[in-house]
Scaffold this motif. Structure first.
Motif, short mmCIF file in Angstrom:
data_model
loop_
_atom_site.label_atom_id
_atom_site.label_comp_id
_atom_site.label_asym_id
_atom_site.label_seq_id
_atom_site.Cartn_x
_atom_site.Cartn_y
_atom_site.Cartn_z
N LYS A 545 -0.95 -1.38 7.93
CA LYS A 545 -1.27 -2.27 6.80
C LYS A 545 -2.50 -1.74 6.10
O LYS A 545 -3.46 -1.31 6.75
CB LYS A 545 -1.54 -3.70 7.30
N VAL A 546 -2.48 -1.81 4.78
CA VAL A 546 -3.64 -1.39 4.01
C VAL A 546 -4.75 -2.42 4.17
O VAL A 546 -4.49 -3.61 4.31
CB VAL A 546 -3.26 -1.20 2.52
N VAL A 547 -5.99 -1.99 4.18
CA VAL A 547 -7.15 -2.87 4.22
C VAL A 547 -7.87 -2.74 2.89
O VAL A 547 -8.14 -1.63 2.44
CB VAL A 547 -8.09 -2.50 5.39
N GLY A 548 -8.20 -3.90 2.29
CA GLY A 548 -8.86 -3.90 0.98
C GLY A 548 -8.19 -4.89 0.05
O GLY A 548 -8.75 -5.96 -0.23
N HIS A 551 -3.47 -9.22 -1.25
CA HIS A 551 -2.03 -9.40 -1.03
C HIS A 551 -1.40 -8.03 -0.73
O HIS A 551 -0.98 -7.30 -1.61
CB HIS A 551 -1.38 -10.04 -2.26
N LYS A 552 -1.34 -7.70 0.56
CA LYS A 552 -0.89 -6.36 0.99
C LYS A 552 0.55 -6.08 0.57
O LYS A 552 0.88 -5.01 0.08
CB LYS A 552 -1.02 -6.24 2.51
N SER A 553 1.43 -7.08 0.78
CA SER A 553 2.86 -6.86 0.49
C SER A 553 3.09 -6.57 -0.98
O SER A 553 3.96 -5.77 -1.34
CB SER A 553 3.68 -8.08 0.92
N GLY A 556 2.67 -2.89 -1.82
CA GLY A 556 3.33 -1.93 -0.93
C GLY A 556 2.46 -1.50 0.22
O GLY A 556 2.57 -0.36 0.71
N GLY A 557 1.59 -2.41 0.68
CA GLY A 557 0.61 -2.04 1.69
C GLY A 557 0.99 -2.40 3.11
O GLY A 557 0.10 -2.52 3.97
N VAL A 558 2.29 -2.59 3.39
CA VAL A 558 2.74 -2.89 4.74
C VAL A 558 3.93 -2.00 5.08
O VAL A 558 4.88 -1.89 4.30
CB VAL A 558 3.15 -4.38 4.88
N ALA A 559 3.89 -1.36 6.24
CA ALA A 559 5.01 -0.53 6.71
C ALA A 559 5.35 -0.95 8.13
O ALA A 559 4.48 -0.92 9.02
CB ALA A 559 4.66 0.95 6.65
N LEU A 560 6.60 -1.35 8.37
CA LEU A 560 7.03 -1.86 9.67
C LEU A 560 7.79 -0.79 10.45
O LEU A 560 8.30 0.19 9.89
CB LEU A 560 7.94 -3.08 9.48
N ARG A 574 -0.16 7.56 2.08
CA ARG A 574 0.31 6.75 0.94
C ARG A 574 -0.59 5.53 0.71
O ARG A 574 -0.98 5.23 -0.43
CB ARG A 574 1.76 6.30 1.20
N MET A 575 -0.94 4.86 1.79
CA MET A 575 -1.71 3.62 1.64
C MET A 575 -3.12 3.88 1.15
O MET A 575 -3.69 3.07 0.41
CB MET A 575 -1.74 2.85 2.97
#
Length: 705
Positions: A545-548, A551-553, A556-560, A574-575
């Motif tokens: 998950k991106v920090v900063g 709203h991460k989602s 595109g700041g979340v990868a499962l 990428r993040m």
């Protein structure tokens, strides 16, 4: 907790003398109608009227000048607002008046000049120790004097409901709804602007002077503004603990629902959620319409003789001679979580033998349109004495206009008086059998003309928990460590020149650790190597998950479901290109049911804690429950059970449920932590992943200020 004594006094409640300033012969205006109501209400004291133009007012000799009246207890002012302050000054100083009901409008509700007049009146009343109802109200109605200018005047009885309203016009409409149902009253308070005596003050007086032998145990409230939530909570919960039952409408609760917010909690935790939380903690049954409020009052009256809480009424017998309403009532009770158990066995056969062929006793007990009043009595006797599984009885009895119902309603009257189990009369023929229904109500009964409204209101009452305890338990929450973290983070914000801000993931983890809330293993870093080493240690698959960005989602700041170091390295690169990115967080990927917990600090209320299912349930359906911190375990369970999606938590269709005890524990611990951290303005834990064994926080945000 200590509050100053309410200004309500004997001169207001039981005045030996009343003067109406502005009384008249025109009963179509407030000054005339209030005199009419006092006379029709058989006021036993000295009634005086001041009118400069009339010699007699409705048969009573009038005074042309206020200077001519004798010493008086209570003054009712029905004159223009601009004259009221001078009247109050003179009456307090020269005529010994120590209670006022000011009907007049045109005060603080309209203009600044009006507010100044109102303040002048309040200052005078405070100086002389006088009670003040209003201004801008319909008056005060009790068994001693009918100092209201409106109709209807309900039937008054010491065991009737006490009704307190923040709106005069709404009070009239609620009384209209109540009178049709046969609901009786002990007192009606219209507080108007509530400059001195508000709804909380009336509850304080009722609590501090409560006599369980003589006082009404039913309180109905219509609230437009909660000026002192703590006071309302304190006195309402005390009255309920003394055996009273309270129901309330709070209008105007949605103005902040559309406020822009930076988290799910901020969007959902409107003032309406704060009201819901306050009512839950106090044990107040929340209503949303006049019909619900008066129906609740009628249910309170029907069950007033019960020694056990209303929640003990689980199993209903439905007695009807019309199949359709019985089925609708069965459906509505079942939907609300109440039971209509099947009646079978020897007692059922014995009862059926005493009814006409074609009758059914399976429940609903349908004894046909041809059923007799005597059969109605027999069925009720069986439900009372021989069917032990039945807790309460609903009787649906109307007419298509072929017969009169006096005999049937006479039997129903007799059984209601005799039976220990509560009987809910549903008499739908309000037009066709109007005289019979009126005769039944005149005997002191109520009528629920609509069976579905009865069922939904019963369900709402059953869902309302008992008042929470006022003691705060720590449940192992580390308060000293919490304060150290907050001190450190507030210092950081000040150094950065900010009044408030969202905490770093590491600070969030530190705070949740203080509450003993389990979090998923995670690492935050801007080093790709550190993160891949961490992922190797905890084992794949992982989540990045991106920090900063908040709203991460959305960015595109979340990868499962990342299963290799190569995939993690690509996602890291990428993040870190996302605008506002400072770090990347890697977490162990867990599976389970998504849950949500949040909290928001609301001025005057404190922290409103929310819980619900995560994902679409919180984002789209807004299926959340609210409570006021700090919460007890019974409150937490009540919040969980009131969710529309509770069946998912409990487990449904072969799916195992989640660990409800762990979920409740996290709610309670978080609420306890918040009780000692007013610096936390918003907290959002979404999702928590839960299975039958554990509940683990996966993502959390905290904003302090």
């Amino acid at each position: 907790m200590h509050y100053l004594c309410s200004m309500i006094n004997e001169q207001l409640l039981q005045p030996k003398s009343i003067v109406v300033i502005g009384g008249s012969n025109n009963v179509h205006k407030p000054g005339g109608s209030i005199v009419r109501n006092l006379i029709d209400g058989d006021y036993q004291g000295e009634l005086r009227i001041v009118n400069p133009k009339e010699d007699t007012i409705q048969g009573i000799k009038a005074f042309h000048d206020v200077k001519d009246i004798p010493q008086t207890d209570l003054a009712i002012l029905v004159v223009a607002a601009k004259y009221c302050p001078d009247y109050v000054d003179y009456l307090c100083a020269e005529k010994g008046v120590r209670a006022f009901v000011i009907i007049s409008a045109g005060f603080g509700e309209e203009t600044k000049a009006g507010a100044a007049l109102e303040q002048h009146i309040l200052d005078t009343c405070e100086r002389y120790g006088a009670a003040l109802i209003g201004p801008n109200c319909i008056g005060l109605l009790n068994r001693h004097h009918h100092s209201v200018f409106t109709l209807p005047i309900p039937k008054l009885d010491p065991n009737g409901a006490d009704f307190i309203s923040g709106s005069g016009a709404t009070a009239v409409f609620i009384l209209e709804s109540a009178v049709v149902k046969g609901l009786q009253f002990n007192s009606v308070w219209s507080i108007g602007n509530g400059k001195q005596i508000g709804i909380e003050d009336v509850l304080q007086y009722m609590d501090e002077h409560f006599n369980p032998e003589t006082d009404s145990k039913v309180k109905l409230l219509y609230i437009e503004n909660i000026s002192n939530p703590d006071k309302l909570l304190y006195y309402a919960s005390r009255l309920i603990q003394k055996g009273c039952r309270i129901a309330a409408i709070k209008s105007g609760s949605s103005e902040s629902g559309s406020r822009a917010a930076s988290s799910h909690t901020g969007a959902i935790a409107s003032s309406d959620a704060a009201v819901e939380a306050l009512f839950r903690k106090a044990g107040i049954v929340r209503c949303f319409s006049r019909e619900e409020l008066t129906t609740t009052g009628c249910i309170f009256m029907v069950t007033s003789h019960l020694k056990t809480p209303l929640s003990s009424l689980n199993n209903f017998a439905i007695v009807t001679h019309a199949g359709g309403p019985g089925v609708m009532l069965t459906d509505a009770l079942s939907k609300g979580g109440l039971n209509v158990p099947k009646i079978e066995g020897p007692m059922a056969d014995e009862l059926k033998a005493q009814l006409f062929p074609g009758s059914s006793v399976a429940n609903p007990i349908d004894f046909l349109a041809t059923g007799t009043p005597a059969q109605l009595g027999t069925i009720i006797d069986y439900c009372e004495h021989k069917l032990d599984q039945i807790d309460a009885i609903a009787v649906i009895y109307g007419t298509p206009g072929l017969t009169q119902l006096y005999e049937a309603y006479s039997i129903l009257d007799q059984k209601i008086r005799e039976c220990k189990k509560p009987i809910f009369p549903i008499l739908p023929s309000m037009v066709t059998a109007g005289p019979e229904v009126a005769d039944f109500l005149a005997k002191g009964h109520v009528n629920f003309s609509d069976e579905v409204t009865l069922a939904s209101t019963l369900s709402q009452i059953m869902r309302t928990p008992q008042p929470a305890t006022h003691e705060v338990e720590l449940y192992g929450v580390n308060i000293s460590q919490l304060h150290s973290i907050l001190f450190r983070e507030i210092g950081r914000l000040k150094f950065e020149g900010k009044d408030s801000g969202w905490l770093s993931p590491n600070a969030v983890r530190d705070i949740l650790t203080c509450a003993g809330i389990q979090m998923v293993p995670e690492k935050v870093s801007h080093s790709k190597e550190e993160l891949t080493d961490f992922a190797a240690r905890i084992g794949y698959p992982v989540v990045a998950k991106v920090v900063g960005p908040i709203h991460k989602s959305d960015v595109g700041g979340v990868a499962l479901n990342i299963r290799t170091a190569e995939h993690l390295a690509l996602e890291f690169d990428r993040m870190m290109q996302i605008e506002g990115a400072t770090d990347v967080m890697v977490q162990k990927m867990l599976k389970g049911t998504e849950l949500f917990i949040g909290a928001k600090y609301e001025e005057r209320f404190g922290h409103v804690v929310l819980c619900g299912l995560g994902g679409i349930f919180v984002e789209v359906l807004k299926d959340v429950s609210s409570g006021l911190a700090p919460l007890t375990y019974p409150e937490a369970y009540s919040m969980i059970h009131s969710l529309r999606g509770y069946k998912i938590i409990k487990g449904t269709r072969g799916q195992k449920g989640v660990n409800e005890q762990k979920y409740a524990e996290i709610i309670v611990r978080l609420s306890t932590l918040l009780r000692f951290a007013t610096e936390i303005k918003e907290i959002d834990i979404n999702p928590l992943l839960a299975d039958e064994h554990s509940v683990t926080a996966v993502d959390a945000r905290i904003r302090i200020g």
